[in-house]
Design an enzyme around this catalytic site. Structure first.
Site, PDB file in Angstrom:
ATOM      1  N   HIS A  88       3.790   7.878 143.691  1.00 39.92           N
ATOM      2  CA  HIS A  88       2.962   7.825 142.335  1.00 39.92           C
ATOM      3  C   HIS A  88       1.518   8.534 142.363  1.00 39.92           C
ATOM      4  CE1 HIS A  88       2.046   5.613 138.353  1.00 39.92           C
ATOM      5  NE2 HIS A  88       0.978   6.307 138.555  1.00 39.92           N
ATOM      6  N   HIS A 132      -1.502  11.212 140.752  1.00 38.89           N
ATOM      7  CA  HIS A 132      -2.061  12.005 139.599  1.00 38.89           C
ATOM      8  C   HIS A 132      -2.948  13.143 140.212  1.00 38.89           C
ATOM      9  CE1 HIS A 132      -1.244   8.999 136.452  1.00 38.89           C
ATOM     10  NE2 HIS A 132      -1.442   8.175 137.453  1.00 38.89           N
ATOM     11  N   LYS A 180       8.744   9.326 133.176  1.00 39.73           N
ATOM     12  CA  LYS A 180       7.794   8.402 132.975  1.00 39.73           C
ATOM     13  C   LYS A 180       7.740   7.856 131.524  1.00 39.73           C
ATOM     14  CE  LYS A 180       4.069   5.832 134.366  1.00 39.73           C
ATOM     15  NZ  LYS A 180       2.985   6.050 135.008  1.00 39.73           N
ATOM     16  N   HIS A 222       5.048   2.374 133.168  1.00 42.23           N
ATOM     17  CA  HIS A 222       3.816   1.934 133.186  1.00 42.23           C
ATOM     18  C   HIS A 222       4.060   0.516 132.063  1.00 42.23           C
ATOM     19  CE1 HIS A 222      -0.766   1.817 132.799  1.00 42.23           C
ATOM     20  NE2 HIS A 222      -0.479   0.719 131.806  1.00 42.23           N
ATOM     21  N   HIS A 265       2.913   0.533 139.794  1.00 41.85           N
ATOM     22  CA  HIS A 265       1.717  -0.026 139.954  1.00 41.85           C
ATOM     23  C   HIS A 265       1.717  -1.535 139.774  1.00 41.85           C
ATOM     24  CE1 HIS A 265       1.215   1.380 136.155  1.00 41.85           C
ATOM     25  NE2 HIS A 265       0.678   2.377 136.586  1.00 41.85           N
ATOM     26  N   ASP A 292      -1.174   5.631 143.014  1.00 44.54           N
ATOM     27  CA  ASP A 292      -1.732   5.747 141.684  1.00 44.54           C
ATOM     28  C   ASP A 292      -2.977   6.517 141.618  1.00 44.54           C
ATOM     29  OD1 ASP A 292      -1.696   5.754 138.843  1.00 44.54           O
ATOM     30  OD2 ASP A 292      -2.493   3.517 138.473  1.00 44.54           O
TER      31      ASP A 292
HETATM   32  O1  DOR Z   1      -6.034   3.516 136.024  1.00 40.11           O
HETATM   33  C1  DOR Z   1      -5.206   4.513 135.654  1.00 40.11           C
HETATM   34  N1  DOR Z   1      -5.246   5.872 135.475  1.00 40.11           N
HETATM   35  N2  DOR Z   1      -4.020   3.983 135.394  1.00 40.11           N
HETATM   36  C2  DOR Z   1      -3.273   4.825 134.668  1.00 40.11           C
HETATM   37  O2  DOR Z   1      -2.005   4.399 134.267  1.00 40.11           O
HETATM   38  C3  DOR Z   1      -3.425   6.248 134.430  1.00 40.11           C
HETATM   39  C4  DOR Z   1      -4.528   6.603 135.177  1.00 40.11           C
HETATM   40  C5  DOR Z   1      -4.981   8.050 135.009  1.00 40.11           C
HETATM   41  O3  DOR Z   1      -4.241   9.046 134.675  1.00 40.11           O
HETATM   42  O4  DOR Z   1      -6.250   8.155 135.191  1.00 40.11           O
HETATM   43 ZN    ZN Z   2      -0.660   6.170 137.376  1.00 35.63          ZN
END
Ligand code: DOR
Ligand code: ZN
Length: 350
Positions: A17, A19, A103, A140, A178, A251
């Protein structure tokens, strides 16, 4: 009590997971992702989101172009589910060979989730197709009703959305992403092998006191929000239990410093400057370093039906201080656990 070993070699880990964002940020995020890990499940919450197979393929190419030279790190792509996703998109996704999950963001739950699903029943035909083809659904897991207390949103999601969902689609592969609560741990533990969960370093290392006691610490703010210490302990127990239902998903979610240190700061902790080392810290404190390899390198591939990595990664006991600040596409960023000391360091070049 610290454990006695000073060196640990594990199969190279994956992040289930992550980003990475897009544009100039990719150089930094992909560079960090490819340093110690072999693969990552890449979140699709860009603006605009990655909704189609064609968009995911194009995003994958931008990511791969940002890899360091000679790196064989792999991006495992994910589609962003909307109310209007056609079931046939699932056929295209599976046929591509590069898309490994879909997702589900409840609309309005978190960063770039405005195009998310407004009512899960609207996507039942898509979930039916995913169940048939074995494509995992990544959740989520928070309700978004404004009157529900933010600390209760995961537990409420399990009761109201997840339990009925699992009854409707008993064979659908689901990752509750998460997880942050005892309820999340209990639900996953008591479910079949088609249900798993990822756990982040911040939810293992911190609880809500680290966010709110003695001053607000925006760099510990993420969603789902940090919970009480009893929930943190349940997550530590789950991660270090050796159960194949719980595996590594950072995450890691970068935001520039000024967007976090703001009157309305963004949710997300960046942890890929030291991801495996942060997890090693947790496993060391729980005297469970022998369980790190399963969590980081074996249980994720088993769930996703992918091969285990061939290479290994070595860590040694060598305390080091994390940087106070890093870069995100030319902007300063304060990473998670900035300036803290960790006990384990990666042995580079092996
Ligand atoms: O804390 C988070 N940041 N939780 C999420 O679900 C998305 C993520 C983000 O993309 O910044
Ligand atoms: Zn995430």
């Amino acid at each position: 009590m610290p454990s006695s070993i000073d060196r640990l070699t594990i199969i190279q880990p994956d992040d289930w997971h992550l980003h990475l964002r897009d544009g100039p940020a990719l150089r930094d995020t992909v560079n960090d992702a490819a340093r110690h890990f072999a693969r990552a499940i890449v979140m699709p919450n860009l603006a605009p989101p990655v909704i189609t197979t064609a968009q995911a393929e194009a995003y994958r190419q931008r990511i791969l172009a940002a890899r360091p030279e000679a790196s064989d790190w792999q991006a495992l792509m994910v589609l962003y589910l909307t109310d209007n996703t056609p079931a046939d998109e699932i056929d295209r996704a599976v046929a591509s060979g590069n898309i490994h999950a879909v997702k589900y963001y409840p609309a309005g739950a978190t960063t770039n989730s405005d195009s998310g699903v407004t009512d899960i029943k609207k996507v039942y035909p898509v979930l039916e197709r995913m169940q048939k083809l074995g494509l995992p659904l990544l959740l989520h897991g928070e309700v978004t009703d404004t009157h529900i207390d933010i600390f209760d949103r995961e537990a409420m999601f399990i009761e109201r959305i997840l339990i009925p969902l699992c009854l409707q689609f008993p064979d659908l592969k689901i990752v509750l992403e998460h997880i942050t609560t005892e309820q999340g741990v209990a639900f996953v533990s008591n479910s079949g092998d088609n249900i798993a969960a990822t756990i982040t370093p911040q939810h293992l290392l911190c609880n809500r006191n680290d966010l709110l006691a003695g001053g607000i610490r925006p760099h510990n703010y993420c969603l789902p929000i940090l919970k009480r210490s009893n929930h943190q302990q349940a997550l530590i127990n789950a991660a270090t239990s050796g159960s194949a239902k719980f595996f590594l998903g950072t995450d890691s979610a970068p935001h520039p410093q000024n967007k976090k240190e703001s009157a309305c700061g963004c949710a997300g902790c960046y942890s890929h400057h030291a991801a495996i080392e942060l997890y090693a810290e947790v496993f060391e404190r729980a005297q469970a370093l022998d369980k790190l390899e399963g969590f980081a390198s074996l249980f994720g591939p088993a769930f996703y039906g992918l091969p285990v990595n061939q290479k290994t990664l070595s860590l040694r006991r060598a305390p080091w201080q994390l940087p106070a600040s890093t870069q995100l596409g030319g902007d300063p960023m304060v990473p998670f656990y900035a300036s803290e000391t960790l006990q384990w360091a990666v042995v580079d070049g092996e």
